[in-house]
Design a protein around this motif. Structure first.
Motif: not given
Length: 254
Positions: A67-70, A141-150, A182-191
């Protein structure tokens, strides 16, 4: 009040224009759906160190990153639409209108963020049959945060687009910086399973904080300090980038 009213009116117009070409939704979610159905099944063994004992756990770990990477990529490439408006002379015509200059940009940004949330909602719903579980307050709350991220990603794209004003250069730049971020955000696998030096480098990436926050929410940890730390980081940066975008946009239509 005028700014809010003008932003709402322009948002409605932008939504109407978007829905005149409904195929955008199919193409927008095609790749995320592919990752959801064809990539996630490979992750169970890889995510064992993160406590993934079942596919349910895998989806709770992977879907937040998806969702974050989208939101990140959809927002990051929003600048192309803005440059198209520049090329069509919309900025020139906007000079003679009584509409707030800031609202011209904010209405468009709100449309871009709304389209991201629609895509994220579809992916979330598709994940429930596979075992994704998340408490409703955490999901909201996650969707609120996704709104800010977007919004932050969109504003960054607008900032770059209004600075370089060249689609070719914009595409090359976004492709160059987008993947490592995106990779350093850990979107595919957790950091958490990454080498220590990558974990330290990721601390400089605001999208890493955002991903960790959304992932913690999907694990049911609303009180986790990571949630509030990430929320604070992306909120401050979103405000800064939006202010910069509106100033650049106002300068271009003045």
């Amino acid at each position: 009040m005028k700014l809010l009213r003008d932003t709402w009116l322009l948002f409605q117009r932008q939504i109407l224009l978007m829905w005149r070409t409904p195929m955008w939704l199919f193409f927008a979610i095609a790749q995320p759906v592919t990752y959801l159905f064809l990539f996630t099944p490979f992750l169970q063994k890889a995510l064992v160190p993160m406590g993934a004992a079942s596919m349910k756990d895998v989806y709770n770990i992977y879907v937040p990153g998806l969702l974050v990477v989208m939101c990140f990529y959809t927002g990051l490439f929003a600048g192309f639409g803005l440059l198209a408006e520049v090329r069509m002379g919309i900025l020139e015509r906007a000079r003679v209108t009584p509409v707030s200059r800031s609202a011209l940009l904010l209405g468009r940004a709100a449309r871009d963020v709304a389209s991201m949330l629609v895509q994220c909602a579809l992916i979330t719903v598709m994940s429930f049959p596979f075992g994704l579980t998340v408490p409703l307050p955490n999901l909201l709350f996650a969707y609120v945060l996704l709104t800010v991220i977007g919004l932050m990603a969109t504003a960054i794209s607008y900032d770059i687009a209004l600075t370089i004003k060249n689609e070719g250069a914009l595409g090359s730049l976004l492709n160059t910086i987008g993947q490592p971020i995106a990779l350093l955000a850990g979107v595919l696998l957790p950091l958490a399973i990454a080498p220590v030096w990558i974990q330290k480098l990721a601390l400089l990436n605001p999208f890493s904080w955002a991903t960790n926050s959304v992932r913690a929410l999907f694990w049911g940890s609303l009180s986790d300090p990571v949630v509030w730390q990430g929320t604070a980081v992306v909120t401050v940066l979103a405000v800064i980038t939006v202010i910069l975008s509106t100033r650049l946009y106002s300068r271009n239509v003045s």
